[in-house]
Design a protein around this motif. Structure first.
Motif, PDB file in Angstrom:
ATOM      1  N   THR A 131       0.945  -1.264  -0.068  1.00 29.65           N
ATOM      2  CA  THR A 131      -0.033   0.059  -0.079  1.00 29.65           C
ATOM      3  C   THR A 131       0.805   1.301   0.237  1.00 29.65           C
ATOM      4  OG1 THR A 131      -1.654  -1.298   1.389  1.00 29.65           O
ATOM      5  CG2 THR A 131      -2.053   1.115   1.078  1.00 29.65           C
ATOM      6  N   LYS A 133       0.691   3.950  -1.837  1.00 26.54           N
ATOM      7  CA  LYS A 133      -0.057   5.317  -2.197  1.00 26.54           C
ATOM      8  C   LYS A 133      -0.807   5.779  -0.912  1.00 26.54           C
ATOM      9  CE  LYS A 133      -1.341   4.521  -7.044  1.00 26.54           C
ATOM     10  NZ  LYS A 133      -2.656   4.566  -7.804  1.00 26.54           N
ATOM     11  N   GLN A 135      -3.600   6.740   1.706  1.00 27.12           N
ATOM     12  CA  GLN A 135      -4.945   6.308   1.604  1.00 27.12           C
ATOM     13  C   GLN A 135      -5.553   7.025   2.925  1.00 27.12           C
ATOM     14  OE1 GLN A 135      -4.827   2.091   1.314  1.00 27.12           O
ATOM     15  NE2 GLN A 135      -5.411   2.159  -0.635  1.00 27.12           N
ATOM     16  N   ASP A 242      -8.137   6.596  -2.129  1.00 26.83           N
ATOM     17  CA  ASP A 242      -6.792   6.867  -2.204  1.00 26.83           C
ATOM     18  C   ASP A 242      -6.550   8.512  -1.887  1.00 26.83           C
ATOM     19  OD1 ASP A 242      -6.069   4.686  -2.967  1.00 26.83           O
ATOM     20  OD2 ASP A 242      -6.304   5.167  -5.357  1.00 26.83           O
ATOM     21  N   GLY A 243      -5.467   9.012  -1.504  1.00 26.88           N
ATOM     22  CA  GLY A 243      -5.213  10.157  -1.026  1.00 26.88           C
ATOM     23  C   GLY A 243      -5.458  10.465   0.414  1.00 26.88           C
TER      24      GLY A 243
END
Length: 304
Positions: A131, A133, A135, A242-243
């Motif tokens: 993982t 990115k 999140q 995401d983000g």
């Protein structure tokens, strides 16, 4: 205790089955099976004996090496032999199907040498690499035994430490963090840093983040607060995005005031809810989303 007695019965029947089939038992199967069934499978909740085959890989890869009295190659192979024999017997009873048994044995055979080589040493970054990115999670927390009456919905960035997350849940539920707390997830229990590690499967929260747990929807966690009153908060991961948000944690929704410190626990809380003139001055309707978010901003959302 009821589950333990049931497992003991199966172990004794298994030993009788071995004798009936004239199979020699050179090793101590009883202690091996008791450790697996009545210690490992109950380390975090209760996993029934029938569901044990799916738990065997983690047991042999990690738990065995960290928690057995003498985690050496001989005992490791003895454990494999005992588990294979035991679940062969369970298969003959129809408690598990043949495919489940075969898959368990195949998994053991394919990974045995690797597990023996690693001896419980798992790299901390393996989970995090899956993982990469940033999140964020939409998470619901509710007070056990008061699910529909007292709950909170949060948006939380995955770089928030589990210690801060536990604190945020307790504070948003009208707690004041004056008692000990711990979080249960999968195979372990994460304890606040000023608690003692009394069991091998307990870990200090330290700097562990939600990201390190590799959370997915609809996984569940539990936070236990105050081991006298025993407040239990059930946590569900509703959705993963995401983000990151600009704030580590934001309260989106909720209902009910929350707990009442030192009132005696969930049953007494129910009495306070229905008694509007209670001496504690507890007001179930005293829930203010904006005030909680202001507290979050001061405590967790300040820019670094």
């Amino acid at each position: 205790m009821k589950n333990d007695r049931k497992n003991y019965k199966y172990i004794l029947q298994f030993e009788m089955w071995l004798q009936k089939n004239s199979e020699t038992q050179n090793n101590d199967y009883f202690s091996v099976l008791n450790l697996f069934l009545n210690n490992y499978l109950t380390a975090n909740g209760i996993v029934k004996m029938e569901n044990g085959p799916s738990e065997v890989p983690y047991y042999l890869e990690v738990w065995f090496w960290k928690n057995t009295y003498q985690p050496n190659e001989s005992n490791f192979k003895n454990s494999i032999e005992a588990l294979k024999k035991f679940y062969e017997y369970i298969c003959t009873l129809g408690k598990i199907d043949e495919k489940t048994y075969t898959n368990m044995c195949d998994t053991i055979d394919k990974n045995m040498s690797l597990w023996l080589k690693k001896k419980g040493k798992i790299k901390q970054l393996v989970i995090a690499k899956t993982t990469l990115k940033p999140q964020k999670y939409k998470i619901t927390a509710y007070l056990n035994e008061h699910k529909k009456a007292i709950y909170r919905v949060y948006m939380v960035n995955d770089n928030m430490t589990i210690n801060n997350f536990c604190e945020a849940v307790i504070l948003s539920m009208n707690g004041d963090i004056s008692h000990l707390y711990e979080m249960s997830y999968k195979y372990g229990i994460y304890i606040c840093d000023y608690m003692n590690e009394e069991m091998p499967y307990k870990h200090k929260m330290g700097n562990i983040t939600l990201k390190d747990l590799s959370l997915k929807s609809p996984q569940r966690l539990e936070i236990k607060y105050d081991f006298g009153d025993e407040w239990l908060f059930k946590i569900q991961i509703n959705k993963v995005f995401d983000g990151h948000d600009s704030k580590q944690i934001t309260l989106l929704d909720g209902q009910g005031c929350g707990i009442e410190e030192d009132c005696g626990g969930p049953l007494n809380l129910y009495n306070l809810i229905i008694d509007k003139d209670n001496e504690w001055k507890y007001d179930y309707n005293n829930f203010n989303l904006n005030e909680i978010n202001e507290m979050f901003d001061k405590k967790y959302n300040t820019s670094s």
